[in-house]
Design an enzyme around this catalytic site. Structure first.
Site, PDB file in Angstrom:
ATOM      1  N   GLY A  50     -22.920  12.110  37.061  1.00 35.28           N
ATOM      2  CA  GLY A  50     -23.669  12.001  38.305  1.00 35.28           C
ATOM      3  C   GLY A  50     -25.125  12.033  37.935  1.00 35.28           C
ATOM      4  N   CYS A  51     -25.945  11.709  38.897  1.00 31.63           N
ATOM      5  CA  CYS A  51     -27.370  11.693  38.631  1.00 31.63           C
ATOM      6  C   CYS A  51     -27.868  13.140  38.570  1.00 31.63           C
ATOM      7  CB  CYS A  51     -27.991  10.940  39.784  1.00 31.63           C
ATOM      8  SG  CYS A  51     -29.601  10.370  39.548  1.00 31.63           S
ATOM      9  N   GLN A  52     -27.226  14.019  39.326  1.00 29.96           N
ATOM     10  CA  GLN A  52     -27.695  15.401  39.454  1.00 29.96           C
ATOM     11  C   GLN A  52     -26.919  16.360  38.556  1.00 29.96           C
ATOM     12  OE1 GLN A  52     -30.174  16.669  41.366  1.00 29.96           O
ATOM     13  NE2 GLN A  52     -30.721  14.901  42.600  1.00 29.96           N
ATOM     14  N   SER A 118     -24.676  12.560  44.515  1.00 27.37           N
ATOM     15  CA  SER A 118     -24.704  12.132  43.122  1.00 27.37           C
ATOM     16  C   SER A 118     -24.505  13.267  42.125  1.00 27.37           C
ATOM     17  CB  SER A 118     -26.043  11.435  42.875  1.00 27.37           C
ATOM     18  OG  SER A 118     -26.051  10.818  41.647  1.00 27.37           O
TER      19      SER A 118
ATOM     20  N   HIS B 359     -34.034  13.371  37.859  1.00 25.12           N
ATOM     21  CA  HIS B 359     -34.936  12.685  36.919  1.00 25.12           C
ATOM     22  C   HIS B 359     -36.115  12.023  37.617  1.00 25.12           C
ATOM     23  CE1 HIS B 359     -33.105   9.034  38.274  1.00 25.12           C
ATOM     24  NE2 HIS B 359     -31.932   9.326  37.770  1.00 25.12           N
TER      25      HIS B 359
END
Ligand code: PLP
Lengths: 137, 404
Positions: A50-52, A118, B359
């Site tokens: 995931g992005c997180q 995410s 990010h």
């Protein structure tokens, strides 16, 4: 206990927490207690990015029942994984494949299963069901 | 500066989240809107809505005037020479894509484009696409571990092959304020054009595009107290005139024949179709709000917040800061040893505190530091030391919860 009964049990457990922080304190404890996926299964093909946060999931079938172990780098994600696994672990593939995990909404944690979050959880649930579907065949 | 008077203009700051007063520290992602902007949008739809540039009726005339006045307000504020050098776009991303496409059409195989190691994805990917399309080469200004660009290397990268330099004015992840004047002057020395990504600038510092002498300057309305879905590309008239149109449609043409059309003059050549009229007008109002402020005082206030928060955070065991550039805006990116940003962000949210984790659309920066992401707090002019106190005590509560 059926999936439904297990879900109800969790809903009852969470009913005593009025404050968000208490609720999360409990989730964090669950996360810390989650029986870890064996280190040898923490491979790239079991990694859900995931992005997180990221999740590792390992699924197998034993005597017609699904077995799941998992891990995550984020402890809250891990706590929620612990709840999801508690509900479907040791259940038949067809029950897992059709499970809706609706208790998550009832205990107010729906946001963690939102695709925009995410955190790897949505894909993990999908992955659990795919594995169950494969086992049904 | 009377912070309470400013806060009273931002109704959302009175909101509660999970029963707690909202502490909004995600201004790098988007800023909140003052009442003047909110009212301008609703007034427009209530009393003035009509399509612009195409009607003789009163409403259309009035809407056109309001939209063009907004352009004039923005032109004056950023110091552009001509109002038709201010193009309305959807935002920074759209502005950069416009340049990458249209200016990109003027480039040839072997030409070089320089960007930096601290760019937002929206100032990386359009250039990668252009390089693929045209066979150009992308080069990078490296960044040191404090978060400053290595300008000696930049100077060495420049050559007669360099056609464009595209760098951010201020880093959204690290807060670094780049010496864009130096970057622009050096690029012009080899005949290259320069695009500055100003997404994080105008809300914090005074910007004058003619003094900078940049060729393009891109920004988003929503990050400077204006509406979403509207932004600006400033471009020098001479270069904009050389560039082919970006999109075709209504408004951007002078004459359309079935075989071929002739294009309208600036700014319309780059504004095909019905634009975001309400957004443009609302953005004008956001600039009027900026006009009502003393930006030196805003900057001083934000620097105080930065210092106050940094000092308090330094006392936390195991904290690691990312971005300690010589000159910084009010952004703090950090990690706490043993704690995952997702967990910290989730728990802060439950205490009413909005921060960003992840990010921040700058993966190359995270790769350089070998981390998956950070926790980022970014302050705006309406934030206070009291809010920072709330944030620090929330962290003090959260840390023992998450540590084993
Ligand atoms: C430095 C920088 N560039 C570009 C962008 C993209 O802006 P937008 O998403 O409004 O187009 C942002 C926004 O996050 C930014 O911070």
């Amino acid at each position: 206990m059926s999936i439904q009964e297990k879900e109800q049990e969790i809903i009852d457990e969470f009913a005593i927490y009025e404050d968000w922080m208490d609720k999360y304190e409990y989730i964090i404890e669950l996360g810390k207690d989650l029986p870890l996926i064996e280190e040898k299964y923490k491979t790239e093909d079991r990694l859900i990015k995931g992005c997180q946060s990221q999740v590792w999931l390992h699924a197998e079938t034993k005597d017609g029942k699904m077995k799941f172990t998992a891990d995550s780098d984020a402890i809250i994600t891990k706590g929620i994984i612990a709840l999801l696994i508690r509900v479907v672990d040791n259940e038949s593939p067809s029950d897992v494949a059709t499970s809706q995990f609706s208790f998550i909404k009832e205990i107010g944690l729906q946001e963690h299963l939102s695709p925009t979050r995410s955190n790897g959880l949505v894909s993990m649930v999908k992955e659990m069901k795919l594995n169950a579907l494969k086992a049904v065949k | 500066m009377d912070i309470q008077a400013i806060r009273s203009q931002f109704p959302i700051l009175e909101e509660k989240v999970h029963g707690k007063p909202l502490v909004y520290f995600d201004n790098g992602a988007t800023t909140q809107k003052p009442l003047s902007v909110i009212h301008r949008l609703s007034d427009y739809y209530t009393k003035e809505n009509a399509n612009i540039h195409r009607g003789v009726h009163t409403l259309s005339q009035e809407a056109t005037t309001a939209y063009e006045n907004a352009r004039n307000t923005i032109q004056k504020y950023i110091g552009a020479k001509e109002n038709h050098e201010v193009l309305f776009t959807k935002g920074t991303t759209d502005s950069i894509n416009l340049v990458a496409y249209s200016f990109g059409e003027l480039l040839q195989a072997g030409d070089e484009i320089i960007i930096s190691a601290m760019e937002h994805h929206s100032n990386i990917v359009p250039w990668q696409l252009l390089c693929e399309r045209k066979g150009c080469k992308l080069r990078f200004i490296p960044m040191d571990d404090k978060g400053d660009l290595m300008l000696d290397t930049y100077v060495e990268l420049l050559s007669e092959k360099t056609k464009l330099v595209a760098v951010t004015h201020i880093s959204n992840s690290l807060g670094t304020v780049n010496d864009v004047k130096f970057i622009i002057d050096k690029a012009h020395g080899v005949g290259a054009k320069v695009l500055i990504d100003g997404a994080q600038s105008i809300q914090h510092i005074k910007v004058n595009v003619q003094e900078l002498d940049c060729d393009f300057y891109a920004f988003s309305g929503h990050k400077l107290f204006g509406p979403t879905g509207i932004g600006v590309l400033y471009g020098k008239e001479e270069i904009l005139n050389q560039m082919p149109p970006y999109q075709g449609g209504g408004d951007m043409i002078k004459e359309v024949k079935l075989e071929q059309s002739t294009y309208n003059t600036l700014p319309h050549k780059f504004e095909a179709g019905t634009p975001n009229i309400a957004g443009g007008i609302g953005l004008g109002t956001a600039f009027e709000f900026l006009n009502s402020l003393d930006m030196d005082k805003v900057h001083k206030h934000e620097q105080e917040l930065l210092e106050y928060a940094t000092t308090a955070l330094k006392k936390i065991e195991g904290i690691q800061f990312y971005g300690q550039a010589k000159e910084k805006t009010s952004v703090i990116s950090f990690l706490i040893e043993g704690l995952h940003p997702y967990d910290v962000g989730t728990l802060l949210d439950k205490m009413g505190i909005a921060v960003r984790t992840g990010h921040h659309c700058t993966q190359p920066i995270m790769d350089q530091f070998c981390i998956p992401g950070t926790i980022r707090v970014s302050f705006a002019l309406y934030n206070t030391k009291e809010e920072i106190d709330l944030f620090i005590s929330a962290l003090e509560r959260i840390i023992p919860m998450l540590k084993n």
